[in-house]
Design an enzyme around this catalytic site. Structure first.
Site, PDB file in Angstrom:
ATOM      1  NE  ARG A   1      -2.572   0.597   3.559  1.00 61.64           N
ATOM      2  CZ  ARG A   1      -1.870   1.070   4.596  1.00 61.64           C
ATOM      3  NH1 ARG A   1      -1.320   2.276   4.528  1.00 61.64           N
ATOM      4  NH2 ARG A   1      -1.702   0.346   5.685  1.00 61.64           N
TER       5      ARG A   1
ATOM      6  CE1 TYR B   1     -16.099  12.105 -16.333  1.00 63.88           C
ATOM      7  CE2 TYR B   1     -14.740  12.186 -14.357  1.00 63.88           C
ATOM      8  CZ  TYR B   1     -15.581  11.485 -15.211  1.00 63.88           C
ATOM      9  OH  TYR B   1     -15.917  10.188 -14.921  1.00 63.88           O
TER      10      TYR B   1
ATOM     11  CG  ASP C   1      -8.135  16.205 -15.904  1.00 58.53           C
ATOM     12  OD1 ASP C   1      -7.416  15.523 -16.653  1.00 58.53           O
ATOM     13  OD2 ASP C   1      -9.213  15.794 -15.425  1.00 58.53           O
TER      14      ASP C   1
ATOM     15  CE  LYS D   1     -11.458   8.184 -18.865  1.00 58.49           C
ATOM     16  NZ  LYS D   1     -11.275   8.210 -17.411  1.00 58.49           N
TER      17      LYS D   1
END
Length: 383
Positions: free
Chosen positions: A54, A107, A179, A204
């Site tokens: 983690r 978005y 972004d 993406k």
């Protein structure tokens, strides 16, 4: 080898930064360290700094080194999703009572996070047309901590002047987050233009094959990176080793794919402009796009995303997205395959009734790397 990466071209960095052959076996591809924990040589005796996946994992570290090199930053952190990265960035940089300036063409997931989650924590926001620098400056408050911008935006392909926004953020004592998901680090380098943080949904274009979900934050601000890393570890939104490996594999071919995405998009735009069934085409490569000159200045090319309005209205748009064969009806974007969607009913449904609501007649394309003639024929037939 990694020390040389600043001198390398983009394509070389994508393949080699953080990805030296394995010193034990000579493997030329970074191994998948599919482990949750690491043996210690005595209490606190960590091998290469790894104790628990983690906190850090060698496969994820390789991805992070590569992402930092591609964006021209000194630090990168990978996340379980783009929204996890957004959440950590916002929670690290704001406190109750603080204010965020958000683009009014954001978005839907980003808007939902800020409007429905961050406001419960006492964070306020103002949605502004970030291409209007006077309006952006006027929206600054003494409590403004973040200006959050996409460029190009999702789904209307709006363009913001990154260098100008960086100056406004500095003037107001705020941080600028860009972004860069639509543009990718191949087409645009926000940190070099003054941004403080670059965000990616690596799901993406960086992953590029629609087979992995992930996110990333890249910065050259060590203090910010430390804050992000602390909260990521505390909250636990990390990608697994295999997800990190898939994203790293995808990033190796990013430059090649973005050239093809851009080539195909430009040809499709030409076709859409000739159709009397399309009332408006949104693409920053068009000379009459309001952000074209800025996009040409700060982007290498104009990318593979296109939006357009269907002249006959919403029902015609819904009919269109159901008739294509090669353009798959689906959410997400940036994969090798072409996708089509209706933002108002799909990715941006959360903006309905808000100032960020998208036009009902809007269709969004994520143009893949198939043969452009086949894609054009598919659209023409559906229209």
């Amino acid at each position: 080898m990694a020390d040389d990466s600043a001198r390398w071209g983009f394509e070389t960095r994508a393949i080699h930064a953080g990805q030296d052959p394995d010193p034990r076996t000579g493997a030329v591809i970074v191994p998948i360290y599919q482990t949750s924990t690491f043996a210690q040589d005595g209490v606190g005796g960590l091998r290469e700094g790894y104790e628990y996946s983690r906190t850090a994992n060698p496969t994820r570290t390789a991805l992070e080194v590569a992402l930092a090199a591609l964006e021209g930053g000194t630090h990168a952190l990978a996340f379980a999703s783009g929204m996890a990265a957004s959440d950590v960035a916002l929670r690290s940089m704001t406190r109750p009572g603080d204010h965020v300036i958000l683009g009014n063409d954001a978005y839907g997931g980003t808007f939902r996070l800020i409007d429905k989650v961050m406001t419960l924590w006492g964070v306020e926001y103002t949605a502004v047309d970030l291409s209007d620098l006077d309006a952006t400056r006027a929206a600054l408050r003494p409590t403004t901590k973040v200006i959050w911008s996409e460029t190009p935006t999702n789904p209307l392909l709006g363009i913001a002047d990154i260098a100008a926004l960086a100056a406004i953020a500095t003037e107001g004592g705020a941080k600028l987050v860009i972004d860069n998901t639509f543009a990718t680090p191949y087409l645009q380098a926000p940190l070099s233009l003054g941004a403080d943080v670059v965000l990616h949904s690596t799901t993406k274009y960086l992953g590029g094959h629609s087979d992995v979900v992930g996110g990333a934050l890249v910065t050259s601000d060590s203090d910010l990176n430390d804050q992000f890393a602390f909260l990521r570890n505390a909250a636990g939104a990390v990608p697994g080793p295999f997800d990190s490996w898939l994203t790293l594999r995808g990033a190796k071919t990013l430059a090649l794919r973005m050239e093809r995405h851009s080539d195909n998009a430009e040809r499709i735009v030409e076709t859409l402009l000739r159709s009397d069934k399309i009332s408006k085409v949104y693409y920053p490569g068009l000379s009459d796009h309001p952000g074209h000159e800025i996009a040409a200045k700060q982007m290498r090319r104009f990318g593979g995303m296109i939006s357009f309005s269907v002249a006959a209205g919403e029902q015609a748009a819904l009919d269109l997205v159901s008739r294509t064969k090669l353009f798959t009806l689906g959410e997400s974007l940036g994969g090798i395959e072409s996708l089509i969607e209706h933002p108002g009913r799909m990715t941006h449904a959360s903006t309905a009734g808000s100032p960020l609501q998208v036009p009902a007649d809007l269709v969004r394309l994520s143009v893949g790397i198939e043969d452009s003639a086949d894609l054009i024929q598919d659209l023409v037939s559906a229209l």
